[in-house]
Scaffold this active site. Structure first.
Site, short mmCIF file in Angstrom:
data_model
loop_
_atom_site.label_atom_id
_atom_site.label_comp_id
_atom_site.label_asym_id
_atom_site.label_seq_id
_atom_site.Cartn_x
_atom_site.Cartn_y
_atom_site.Cartn_z
N SER A 193 0.99 -1.32 0.29
CA SER A 193 -0.34 0.09 0.26
C SER A 193 1.09 1.44 -0.19
CB SER A 193 -0.82 -0.24 1.10
OG SER A 193 -1.75 0.52 1.15
N ASP B 259 -10.04 -5.97 -3.41
CA ASP B 259 -9.31 -4.83 -2.63
C ASP B 259 -10.35 -3.44 -2.54
OD1 ASP B 259 -7.87 -2.66 -1.88
OD2 ASP B 259 -5.50 -3.19 -2.04
N HIS C 207 -7.37 -5.96 0.75
CA HIS C 207 -5.82 -5.35 0.97
C HIS C 207 -5.22 -5.95 1.74
CE1 HIS C 207 -4.13 -1.51 -0.46
NE2 HIS C 207 -4.01 -1.06 1.18
#
Lengths: 296, 296
Positions: A155, A237, A274
């Protein structure tokens, strides 16, 4: 730049996880970092082992990757060290630093801040590249955090990995990322952090944006052929399909007519989200990827 | 006994982690449970897969084992399901239930409570054995939580695993534990929970204490030969060497002249602590152990 204090030594997978802290000159705070030393690491000989640097995402500390990525398991199997830095200074004492989960503490965005009140402390770019990695090589001489190191992250940390890789050709032997923020200049997370840390001049933002950096990228002098950047993103995600914060396809598009044209190996994996469940699932593939480039 | 509500479905290691909840008649609360279905699990055929039941320790929820044990990684490699129950009722509304980390919420101690105000809700023994495992078999027909299941656990859950195994010969195909509380009747954690949940009559405590249960144990009718209980404890587990809460050697001693004489395979592992780092390190060995007994 001071030496590390060992806060805790934890046994796992026949190796050691060291929870360290040190006083940083870049951030003017005490910084925590976790280092995993596999059983192949020995202080006493002259055999250096390769390193993977793992940059974590928003809100994370050095613990998340150490606890949930499963990287140490493969590090023990394959004989590499892992560095888990923190994601920001902590306790800098700046007004508002703890008010947002996506800005300030836990959200250093791997930049060197240019504006008050952040620029005294929020210098994670220099902290990691110019302070942490050299200090590790000095303190752990057989952990080759200078010449035999690859970079990955998740991320915000995935963005950090690609950004640091593209800005420093030849510093890292390879780069991969899990659900990275690929085009931070044009998405809410990036706009918030870049705006606050770097100011209004967008030319300063582009110096950290992979989609701009890739245009000027000269290629990795360490790699003879087949340079690639491996990226996994989950089809479920929510920060991608719902919030459009990742923009990985923009990086593929931006790579056209550059040294990395066709070399952004973007894998959109069906059903994954995620979380660290997603990360740990694809860690084995990323490890294999980096081991092709690292010197054993 | 009501059906499960699927709160979340998470992809990992080619399988699915289901975060479920259901209204329990045993605890009279809503109970959470996580179930890992490996890719080998298919609803549509008649092929049942084996199951490992993982009981967590004090303070834990169904998340800890799912996130940090890496059992799902091996479950996908080997084709078994994993059940991660909660460690107590939550929100029962009993005065004082949230005041201690080692008693009440997160600390059900896998017993059926006998005394007020706990006995209405704190019935984790019956909940798991008589409600959860049958319900799973009904709802996930190819997950054999009745006839092809082994049990393991950590700390309070390690005690729970050994206790349930010894009380129910033939229910589980094998049993192992990570840093289990082996003789709860004589250590602070056990005295606190047994005293509160079961009352002052110690004969009721002994019905849940592995060191007493083993004396009457008839042996596992499912195992033709070489029945063992595998236990790992870290030499640097502070709850063991500092607090003396585990007493694993007492179980080895208590096993003398019983069906399990010499069959408590206690491994004290140098340098390891009480954490999930310790657990995940030895999960592969425990998985291999159980797979020798489970039917593939």
């Amino acid at each position: 730049m001071s030496k590390f204090t060992i806060k805790e030594t934890i046994s796992l997978f026949d190796g050691k996880l060291l929870k360290l802290s040190h006083e940083s000159t870049s951030t003017k705070t005490s910084m925590d970092v976790n280092i995993y030393l596999p059983p192949q690491y020995e202080e006493s000989n002259n055999k250096e082992i390769p390193v993977i640097l793992y940059l974590a995402g928003l809100t994370c500390s050095p613990q998340n990757g150490a606890e949930k990525s499963f990287l140490p398991y493969f590090a023990s199997k394959k004989g590499f060290g892992v560095i888990f830095p923190d994601t920001s200074p902590r306790g800098a004492g700046i007004k508002g630093e703890d008010e947002n989960w996506d800005f300030g503490t836990g959200a250093g965005f791997y930049v060197d801040s240019l504006v008050e009140p952040w620029k005294e402390n929020y210098n994670m770019y220099s902290y990691i590249l110019k302070e942490l990695l050299p200090l590790i090589k000095i303190e752990f001489k057989n952990l080759d955090s200078i010449n035999n190191i690859s970079i990955t992250g998740h991320s915000m940390g995935g963005y950090g990995a690609i950004m640091m890789y593209l800005r420093n050709p030849g510093k890292f032997k390879s780069c991969s990322a899990f659900a990275p923020i690929c085009n931070p200049s044009i998405v809410p997370w990036g706009e918030k952090c870049f705006g606050n840390y770097l100011g209004n001049d967008k030319s300063e933002w582009y110096k950290y944006d992979p989609c701009y950096l890739i245009k000027e990228y000269l290629g990795n002098p360490l790699i003879k052929n087949d340079e690639k950047i491996l990226i996994h993103v989950g089809s479920k995600d929510p920060f991608d399909f719902r919030d459009n914060q990742l923009r990985c396809k923009n990086l593929v598009e931006s790579a056209k007519n550059t040294k990395l044209d066709g070399k952004i190996d973007l894998k959109i994996v069906e059903g994954y989200d995620h979380s660290y469940y997603f990360i740990s699932t694809f860690v084995p593939e990323h490890v294999e990827f980096h081991l092709k480039y690292l010197t054993k």
